[in-house]
Design an enzyme around this catalytic site. Sequence first.
Site, PDB file in Angstrom:
ATOM      1  N   HIS A 243       4.423  23.196  33.589  1.00 18.74           N
ATOM      2  CA  HIS A 243       3.722  24.322  34.185  1.00 18.74           C
ATOM      3  C   HIS A 243       3.255  23.848  35.558  1.00 18.74           C
ATOM      4  O   HIS A 243       2.696  22.753  35.679  1.00 18.74           O
ATOM      5  CB  HIS A 243       2.522  24.714  33.314  1.00 18.74           C
ATOM      6  CG  HIS A 243       1.957  26.059  33.654  1.00 18.74           C
ATOM      7  ND1 HIS A 243       1.332  26.302  34.847  1.00 18.74           N
ATOM      8  CD2 HIS A 243       1.944  27.215  32.964  1.00 18.74           C
ATOM      9  CE1 HIS A 243       0.953  27.571  34.879  1.00 18.74           C
ATOM     10  NE2 HIS A 243       1.318  28.152  33.752  1.00 18.74           N
ATOM     11  N   ARG A 265      -0.719  33.212  39.896  1.00 20.59           N
ATOM     12  CA  ARG A 265       0.360  33.341  40.889  1.00 20.59           C
ATOM     13  C   ARG A 265       0.933  34.752  40.857  1.00 20.59           C
ATOM     14  O   ARG A 265       1.286  35.319  41.886  1.00 20.59           O
ATOM     15  CB  ARG A 265       1.446  32.303  40.638  1.00 20.59           C
ATOM     16  CG  ARG A 265       1.043  30.908  41.073  1.00 20.59           C
ATOM     17  CD  ARG A 265       2.150  29.900  40.833  1.00 20.59           C
ATOM     18  NE  ARG A 265       2.432  29.734  39.426  1.00 20.59           N
ATOM     19  CZ  ARG A 265       3.593  29.963  38.844  1.00 20.59           C
ATOM     20  NH1 ARG A 265       4.620  30.353  39.548  1.00 20.59           N
ATOM     21  NH2 ARG A 265       3.741  29.807  37.539  1.00 20.59           N
TER      22      ARG A 265
END
Length: 587
Positions: A243, A265
């Site tokens: 990640h 994001r």
Amino acid sequence: MPLKIDIDRHDTDILILGSGGAGLFAVLHAQQTAPVGTKITLAVKGLIGKCGCTRMVQGGYNVALGNGDTVERHFMDTIQGGKWLPNQDMAWKLCEQAVVRVRELENEIGCFFDRTPEGQLHQKAFAGQTADRTVHKGDLTGIEIINRLMEQVLSRPVEKLQEHRAIGLIPTRDGASIAGVLFIDMRTGRFRLVRAKCVMMGTGGGPTMYKYHTPSGDKTMDGLAMALRAGLPLRDMEMVQFHPTGLLAGDYTRMTGTVLEEGLRGAGGQLLNASGNRFMFEYDQRGERATRDVVSRGIYAEMRKSNNPEQKGMFISMSHLGPENVRKKFSGMVKRCADSGFDLAAGKVEVVPTAHYFMGGVVVDPDARTAMEGLYVAGEDAGGAHGSNRLGGNGVANSTVYGGVAGDTMGMDMRRTRSLRDPDEEVLAAEVERAMRPFANKPSNIQELRHKLQEAMWEDVGVMRTGDGMRRGLGRIAEIRDELAVAGVDPSSLAFNLTWHDWLNMASLIDISEVITRAALERENSRGAHFREDFPEAGDMNDSYFTVARKAGDELSLSREDVQFTIVRPGETILPEDEPETLVAAQ
Ligand SMILES: Cc1cc2nc3c(=O)[nH]c(=O)nc-3n(C[C@H](O)[C@H](O)[C@H](O)COP(=O)(O)OP(=O)(O)OC[C@H]3O[C@@H](n4cnc5c(N)ncnc54)[C@H](O)[C@@H]3O)c2cc1C
């Protein structure tokens, strides 16, 4: 002093390992499908509802529910995200059944997910997907799912063996079927063999052999290590998902490595280098909303460029979205960062790629059956659904969908499985002997070995790999294995002897680290989460293969198998021609 070893023996009909999304759904579905009177046992290394990673799910659950999104679109995103390596029948079932499962979660299990003002389930954007399809409860989705599932399971007549650590899958003498599972009852330190007609393994993988990692500490690849010793084929073992945004809060806190969710994001969060410049567009036209593998490599490459010893990672910044808005939308994340001294809403937070999810796993069919009669595998322990990359939001969908599938399959198979099988007593004795080995040695520092392994895997088999680096990594893993073989544990009490369990954790992690490295050497191209600097090309998608690892005795072998394009071929789509490329709402 020789230790006297007794094994308690115990029978059930259906035995389920692990209480994540896979294990708990397997219990509920097996109960619905199996003949009346079937005895079900749930055995867990931790405490039901308090362990594993499903509870840690932040971002949410992928499901195609409307606004133009379809199962076909979800499927195509899953196949393209997995770089054409997924088992297409498994990926299809995942996307199709997610629709059923999310309704079940709300209407039968009692979950409440966030809604729009119009009363629809709210679905947010996740990177690498062409529709806003991630259902969630704020950024604490897993707690809602696991709490409600736990309430259901605890209220049913199911035998619960908590703090029971599975240490060996025990086959029948001919090795073709499973007879039962050997456990350590961690509270007493006693061994317990549970025989069962059907066994489901849902121990949740968990790449905790990396310096930076997100999964819960109870996950140490025990399931895959047991499957490997039992001779089962494991696929895609090189595919470790990093990640991109793990919190970097210093070397001496377990907060380091914990994940800052993808939705940051997705909502427009920016990644900045030490000079305060956005850099992701240098690596991909989607910028921060590229898939996890691409963003992880972008951050890693920038980390290499930076010569600042004070700064190890890069930074995520959300303040341009309005601090109040960020506080409201991402309250869990803001609090997590604040606990470590960072202001996510108004400042910037240092981040590093962190090992998050394991795409590799036991080879299963779409009904969760394995090559061993009576053994089923679901959730993160099972390979195939994601190929080389898992889309954010497809993890909890996978564990809940396939846990339910496995429960249904076992329930049905119970109708033709009449009797319990006898275990191979030699394998049983060998597993006990293996677990007792550290008591013959002088007590030593196991934690130090764990750090060595985590450094070796991060440096040599991490985000970017090379043949030379991985061969060096294999040497380092072999040394750590030798050191563990002579590492000892104090035998004065076996009850809650956590150093013993650390030793066993390390044994599983070392075995699977070797398999990851061997599989990564076997794949001489770069696909999804696996990137080789010496073989940077993806290769022709039409010639896609997946790696398969098997162990016979002490011999580990690797082979390649062609991907079967059972639903769609590379370059084709199953979406109608006039479908827009993306349905993602503008941020
Ligand atoms: C921080 C974090 C955030 C995430 N966020 C998301 C997200 O937003 N969306 C998404 O789709 N996915 C997310 N994931 C991934 C998701 O959590 C997993 O894909 C999924 O929940 C795994 O479910 P599981 O049932 O296979 O395993 P788990 O839920 O991990 O459960 C494993 C169980 O096995 C038990 N166990 C382990 N070893 C043994 C043993 N030897 N004997 C007996 N029991 C054992 C454990 O105690 C535990 O009960 C996230 C993961 C993490 C770590």
